[in-house]
Design a protein around this motif. Structure first.
Motif, mmCIF file in Angstrom:
data_model
loop_
_atom_site.group_PDB
_atom_site.id
_atom_site.type_symbol
_atom_site.label_atom_id
_atom_site.label_comp_id
_atom_site.label_asym_id
_atom_site.label_seq_id
_atom_site.Cartn_x
_atom_site.Cartn_y
_atom_site.Cartn_z
ATOM 1 N N GLU A 255 0.690 -1.154 0.045
ATOM 2 C CA GLU A 255 -0.055 0.103 -0.047
ATOM 3 C C GLU A 255 0.873 1.254 -0.029
ATOM 4 O O GLU A 255 0.337 2.236 -0.211
ATOM 5 N N THR B 186 0.450 1.279 -3.817
ATOM 6 C CA THR B 186 -0.824 1.495 -4.359
ATOM 7 C C THR B 186 -1.882 2.761 -3.623
ATOM 8 O O THR B 186 -2.443 3.200 -4.510
ATOM 9 N N GLY B 187 -1.284 3.121 -2.374
ATOM 10 C CA GLY B 187 -2.122 4.091 -2.070
ATOM 11 C C GLY B 187 -1.824 5.457 -2.532
ATOM 12 O O GLY B 187 -2.721 6.200 -3.090
ATOM 13 N N PRO C 116 -7.425 1.853 -1.851
ATOM 14 C CA PRO C 116 -7.173 1.033 -0.898
ATOM 15 C C PRO C 116 -8.024 1.468 0.338
ATOM 16 O O PRO C 116 -8.135 2.528 0.545
#
Ligand SMILES: *[C@@H]1O[C@H](CO)[C@@H](O)[C@H](O)[C@H]1NC(C)=O
Ligand SMILES: *[C@@H]1O[C@H](CO)[C@@H](O)[C@H](O)[C@H]1NC(C)=O
Ligand SMILES: *[C@@H]1O[C@H](CO)[C@@H](O)[C@H](O)[C@H]1NC(C)=O
Length: 371
Positions: A262, A265-266, A334
């Motif tokens: 993350e 991806t965050g 996410p």
């Protein structure tokens, strides 16, 4: 010079022998790797299905369990990190409805899948079941990197399915960049207020090489340090704060293939450009467009990277190229609510068990995961 005929004949004969040999080896390898299902009695529902319905040769087989109350039961043996969410949410969040999740251990004997979180297993295995029904599959859930995965004796070939961040898992857990559909909401470019940001969490920096790199980088360019615990970053506030940075340092705590968390991806979903430290660029490119991020390995040193970022900071046209992928792809945010940290993994396990029935044994879990 012309090579002599007997030599050519010999060469052809050699080639034939080699080819037949290679083919035989490949055939044997394929044959040996076939699932071992014929050796086991099929689960009872298979028999039921063949008695009651005669599927057309090409019609998709509809399992009777998918209808009504008889969906495959998937038991969550431990709540990972005690992060509990309503199990019925798999339907709302991911549209998964072919299985039934439960955390009620009294349903063990009818569960078709049991999800077991690695880090909760005790060293002597005393807190996991001793026996299991023949039709039941145990699913190894582990979202930690190999450097944080504790070796527990006796798990080597206990599981039937793997559920991890690794792409070669049976069930692969990851927020993915997906092809954009007309129904997806268009990308909103966030207003930028900061240049380079980093969400500091030194405890997580196991491989301190990345911390040293950060210190070097900070000598050449200003880095705004965001505090993980600050209220601004709570919940969805995270996306507006991180999105307000032009660049974000997505440094993984340790470097392993597919271990792209993350931290990447965050920020990507928030609308910033991640500057990554982790596995090689080609590994990132399996999960996100190569034009969506900047890789530290593409630069000889921190000074060169800082120079590159400064140039991009003053060249809006070049900077905006990092957002062109949004025209063709999209990435869901996410979850920020930490109760949902494992929701995607757990729900995907449920879907898998509802869909696929084959027998399988993970032969050597640690050899696969730790090496
Ligand atoms: C579910 O299965 C049981 C027996 O296995 C059967 O009695 C029942 O009618 C089934 N229910 C549905 C809704 O298919
Ligand atoms: C990594 O950094 C932390 C905090 O900065 C420090 O306490 C630790 O000793 C470092 N570890 C290594 C292996 O350098
Ligand atoms: C699951 O793995 C166990 C242990 O290796 C094995 O005995 C069992 O047959 C497997 N079951 C299924 C349904 O694949």
């Amino acid at each position: 010079m012309v090579s002599s005929a007997p030599f050519n004949v010999l060469r052809v004969a050699m080639m034939v022998v080699l080819f037949v040999g290679a083919f035989t080896v490949m055939f044997l390898m394929y044959f040996k790797s076939l699932p071992s299902s014929p050796c086991h009695p099929p689960p009872s529902h298979w028999a039921r299905q063949s008695q009651h319905s005669q599927p057309q040769p090409d019609a998709p087989a509809v399992s009777p369990e998918v209808t009504g109350a008889n969906k495959s039961v998937v038991l969550l043996w431990f709540w990972p990190g005690d992060k509990q969410f309503p199990l019925s949410d798999c339907r709302r969040l991911f549209n998964i409805d072919n299985c039934r999740l439960t955390d009620d251990r009294s349903e063990y004997s009818k569960a078709r899948g049991v999800v077991i979180h690695h880090s909760a297993i005790s060293d002597d295995l005393s807190n996991i079941p001793k026996t299991r029904p023949r039709f039941q599959r145990w699913i190894w859930l582990n979202m930690d990197s190999p450097s944080r995965t504790r070796w527990i004796e006796g798990l080597k070939s206990l599981f039937n399915l793997t559920l991890t961040y690794r792409k070669d898992s049976d069930i692969h857990v990851r927020w993915k960049v997906a092809a954009r559909r007309p129904t997806d909401s268009p990308f909103q470019f966030p207003q930028k207020k900061r240049t380079v940001c980093w969400l500091l969490d030194t405890n997580e920096l196991e491989s301190n090489k990345s911390y040293l790199f950060f210190k070097e980088l900070a000598k050449h360019i200003k880095v705004d340090l965001l505090q993980k615990s600050s209220d601004q970053l709570k919940g969805d506030g995270y996306f507006s704060v991180v999105g307000s940075c032009k660049f974000y340092l997505s440094f993984e705590s340790s470097v392993h293939t597919d271990y792209i968390t993350e931290t990447f991806t965050g920020p990507l979903a928030a609308g910033t450009v991640p500057v990554v430290w982790g596995p090689p660029r080609r590994n990132y490119e399996k999960f996100a467009p190569g034009t969506s991020f900047i890789h530290t390995e593409d630069f000889p040193d921190a000074a060169a990277l800082a120079k590159f970022l400064q140039n991009l900071d003053s060249d809006l046209v070049a900077y905006m190229k990092y957002f062109e992928w949004w025209k063709f792809y999209t990435l869901q945010r996410p979850f920020r609510d930490e109760r949902y940290e494992y929701a995607l993994a757990i729900c995907q396990a449920c879907r898998y068990v509802g869909q696929k029935k084959e027998y399988r044994v993970v032969k050597d879990l640690y050899k696969w995961f730790l090496e």
